[in-house]
Design a protein around this motif. Structure first.
Motif, mmCIF file in Angstrom:
data_model
loop_
_atom_site.group_PDB
_atom_site.id
_atom_site.type_symbol
_atom_site.label_atom_id
_atom_site.label_comp_id
_atom_site.label_asym_id
_atom_site.label_seq_id
_atom_site.Cartn_x
_atom_site.Cartn_y
_atom_site.Cartn_z
ATOM 1 N N LYS A 85 30.594 52.435 8.707
ATOM 2 C CA LYS A 85 30.502 52.668 7.264
ATOM 3 C C LYS A 85 29.065 53.019 6.857
ATOM 4 N N LEU A 86 28.093 52.348 7.475
ATOM 5 C CA LEU A 86 26.698 52.641 7.159
ATOM 6 C C LEU A 86 26.335 54.059 7.564
ATOM 7 N N ILE A 87 26.755 54.487 8.744
ATOM 8 C CA ILE A 87 26.463 55.852 9.200
ATOM 9 C C ILE A 87 27.130 56.875 8.286
ATOM 10 N N GLU A 88 28.349 56.599 7.857
ATOM 11 C CA GLU A 88 29.044 57.507 6.941
ATOM 12 C C GLU A 88 28.351 57.548 5.587
ATOM 13 N N TYR A 89 27.846 56.401 5.124
ATOM 14 C CA TYR A 89 27.141 56.353 3.837
ATOM 15 C C TYR A 89 25.824 57.115 3.911
ATOM 16 N N LEU A 90 25.163 57.039 5.053
ATOM 17 C CA LEU A 90 23.946 57.830 5.272
ATOM 18 C C LEU A 90 24.265 59.321 5.329
ATOM 19 N N ASN A 91 25.480 59.643 5.762
ATOM 20 C CA ASN A 91 25.961 61.029 5.866
ATOM 21 C C ASN A 91 25.113 61.864 6.817
ATOM 22 N N ILE A 92 24.760 61.241 7.935
ATOM 23 C CA ILE A 92 23.988 61.937 8.958
ATOM 24 C C ILE A 92 24.270 61.227 10.287
ATOM 25 N N PRO A 93 24.740 61.941 11.299
ATOM 26 C CA PRO A 93 25.132 61.284 12.547
ATOM 27 C C PRO A 93 23.946 60.650 13.263
ATOM 28 N N GLY A 94 24.201 59.523 13.907
ATOM 29 C CA GLY A 94 23.139 58.832 14.625
ATOM 30 C C GLY A 94 23.605 57.470 15.075
ATOM 31 N N LYS A 95 22.657 56.566 15.304
ATOM 32 C CA LYS A 95 22.958 55.241 15.816
ATOM 33 C C LYS A 95 22.078 54.220 15.100
ATOM 34 N N ILE A 96 22.554 52.976 14.988
ATOM 35 C CA ILE A 96 21.869 51.955 14.198
ATOM 36 C C ILE A 96 21.305 50.844 15.076
ATOM 37 N N PHE A 97 20.037 50.489 14.784
ATOM 38 C CA PHE A 97 19.408 49.290 15.343
ATOM 39 C C PHE A 97 19.223 48.315 14.183
ATOM 40 N N TYR A 98 19.658 47.057 14.351
ATOM 41 C CA TYR A 98 19.609 46.096 13.252
ATOM 42 C C TYR A 98 18.370 45.198 13.319
ATOM 43 N N HIS A 238 17.667 63.577 -1.684
ATOM 44 C CA HIS A 238 17.059 64.461 -2.690
ATOM 45 C C HIS A 238 16.163 65.519 -2.042
ATOM 46 N N LEU A 239 15.863 65.377 -0.749
ATOM 47 C CA LEU A 239 14.744 66.096 -0.146
ATOM 48 C C LEU A 239 15.165 67.048 0.974
ATOM 49 N N PRO A 240 14.420 68.143 1.158
ATOM 50 C CA PRO A 240 14.706 69.104 2.235
ATOM 51 C C PRO A 240 14.071 68.671 3.554
ATOM 52 N N ILE A 241 14.551 67.556 4.109
ATOM 53 C CA ILE A 241 13.925 67.004 5.310
ATOM 54 C C ILE A 241 14.979 66.405 6.224
ATOM 55 N N LYS A 242 14.745 66.510 7.526
ATOM 56 C CA LYS A 242 15.621 65.910 8.526
ATOM 57 C C LYS A 242 14.828 64.847 9.268
ATOM 58 N N PRO A 243 15.128 63.559 9.029
ATOM 59 C CA PRO A 243 14.349 62.491 9.667
ATOM 60 C C PRO A 243 14.812 62.202 11.090
ATOM 61 N N ASP A 244 13.975 61.454 11.805
ATOM 62 C CA ASP A 244 14.325 60.937 13.131
ATOM 63 C C ASP A 244 14.651 59.453 13.061
ATOM 64 N N PHE A 245 14.010 58.777 12.093
ATOM 65 C CA PHE A 245 14.250 57.347 11.865
ATOM 66 C C PHE A 245 14.368 57.118 10.362
ATOM 67 N N ILE A 246 15.284 56.241 9.964
ATOM 68 C CA ILE A 246 15.402 55.819 8.567
ATOM 69 C C ILE A 246 15.391 54.295 8.555
ATOM 70 N N ALA A 261 17.890 47.463 8.872
ATOM 71 C CA ALA A 261 18.438 48.371 9.881
ATOM 72 C C ALA A 261 17.525 49.572 10.052
ATOM 73 N N VAL A 262 17.617 50.176 11.227
ATOM 74 C CA VAL A 262 16.938 51.438 11.510
ATOM 75 C C VAL A 262 17.992 52.426 11.996
ATOM 76 N N TRP A 263 18.160 53.502 11.254
ATOM 77 C CA TRP A 263 18.995 54.610 11.743
ATOM 78 C C TRP A 263 18.135 55.464 12.651
ATOM 79 N N THR A 264 18.708 55.892 13.775
ATOM 80 C CA THR A 264 18.020 56.821 14.659
ATOM 81 C C THR A 264 18.890 58.046 14.884
#
Length: 396
Positions: A85-98, A238-246, A261-264
């Motif tokens: 659910k968190l990955i879907e809410y972020l709307n960007i594929p990746g993996k989560i570290f808690y 809001h921004l034109p950017i693709k992160p590596d970590f959130i 959490a850290v999205w990667t």
């Protein structure tokens, strides 16, 4: 004044502000005098669902009765479901570290970025706050880092985006340092307590080009601005950017359980398939945190709460124009349900307490971040009190 067997944070103990609390209800505290003290700062920006939100409380209580604790290596349905659910809410594929806090989220993103890149230098803004642990303090630029021996020798301050709208000076700095030494750039999407400020969109576009050219990682700090605070799920939307970590924390559980959490990105996740992830915490992916997070995400998806957030945002925008007309006010900025009021002089915190209002007051700046569950009519009443207070100070 009685002494206490515990510390007060970010202050000399003899000067500490003390707020006596009996119990909390909805969007405000009840003090020992029985007064309603309305929380217009969501405590420390985390209490976006007030202080007694039934869905989160019920989720935690239910989890206590089923699986209250788990091994960091544990695999269970809630962990799988809530993470998805968190990955879907972020709307960007990746993996989560808690993690269990925003500082720990930043710490682990920094560790991963340095480990994968083999580089040491992190670029960061001067006007920034990323957490109180030593690694997070090293990329923090505000007053909180000055008294500590941190990893600041590995941090380089970038030119302020407000005076570098196309990231040209940033490009020159990267060339001067040497891109071969730079692991990542760490940034708040919207600066929170230090002013509700973002870089111009042109700067973010320039940053994206520099990332593509030089290959450094982008670490986005969404600890304050994540989970609906800016009017969108996350500030980066809001921004034109693709992160590596959130990096996330605070509203992730509404403050009911310490959690982060850290999205990667998929690229980061791919690296750790065969390389050791040397990161971990005793309370990693704690079931109580996961249950609260799932409740937060489910609640934020409801039409009712979406409309409520829109109304609160509109209320702040309306008062932005009113505040800007007051003599003591220098400038006002609003993004979603986050407002900064820059003043021309200091106003004592007690003045707001006398009006039964809690705000974040940093020097000559007021930060307002109401709980999403606050009725728009209550917000309007409280903003009107602040308007009256500011007008009084304009005449003194």
């Amino acid at each position: 004044m009685s002494d206490h067997p515990f510390y007060f944070t970010w202050t000399a103990q003899l000067k500490a502000l003390r707020i006596e609390i009996e119990k909390s209800r909805d969007c405000y505290y009840l003090t020992t005098e029985g007064r309603k003290l309305y929380d217009l700062s969501s405590t420390s920006y985390q209490a976006a669902f007030g202080h007694s939100f039934s869905p989160i409380k019920k989720a935690i209580q239910s989890q206590l009765n089923s699986l209250p604790i788990s091994s960091p290596k544990g695999v269970f349905e809630l962990k799988q479901r809530a993470t998805q659910k968190l990955i879907e809410y972020l709307n960007i594929p990746g993996k989560i570290f808690y993690t269990v806090s925003g500082a720990e989220s930043i710490e682990n993103a920094l560790k991963m970025a340095r480990q994968i890149s083999g580089k040491e230098i992190i670029l960061a803004r001067k006007n920034s706050y990323h957490g109180a642990s030593l690694g997070a303090l090293s990329v923090t630029g505000d007053w909180r880092t000055k008294d500590h021996k941190s990893l600041s020798k590995w941090t380089k301050r970038i030119p302020d985006p407000q005076v570098d709208p196309n990231a040209e000076k940033l490009a020159q700095l990267i060339e001067k340092i040497g891109a071969q030494k730079i692991a990542a750039i760490c940034l708040e999407t919207f600066i929170g307590g230090n002013g509700v400020i973002s870089a111009p969109l042109s700067w973010w576009r320039g940053l994206a080009k520099l990332k593509k050219k030089y290959g450094f990682f982008i670490i986005l700090d969404e600890v304050v601005c994540g989970f609906g605070r800016t009017g969108k799920p996350f500030g980066f939307h809001h921004l034109p950017i693709k992160p590596d970590f959130i990096c996330m924390a605070k509203i992730i559980t509404g403050g009911y359980i310490p959690f982060g959490a850290v999205w990667t990105s998929k690229e980061i996740a791919s690296y750790y398939k065969s390389n050791t992830l040397s990161c971990g915490l005793t309370n990693y992916a704690h079931p109580l945190g996961l249950s609260a997070m799932e409740s937060v995400i489910d609640s934020l998806k409801t039409t009712q709460l979406k409309e409520q957030i829109k109304e609160l945002s509109h209320g702040l925008e309306t008062y932005k124009e009113k505040f800007e007309l007051i003599g003591v006010v220098n400038e006002v900025r609003v993004i979603g349900t986050l407002m900064a009021i820059d003043l021309k002089k200091n106003i004592p915190f007690q003045r707001f307490i006398d009006e039964d209002i809690l705000v974040a007051l940093v020097g000559q700046r007021i930060i307002i971040a109401p709980p999403f569950t606050m009725r728009p009519s209550i917000l309007k009443k409280l903003l009107k009190r602040i308007e009256g207070l500011l007008k009084e100070d304009s005449h003194e």
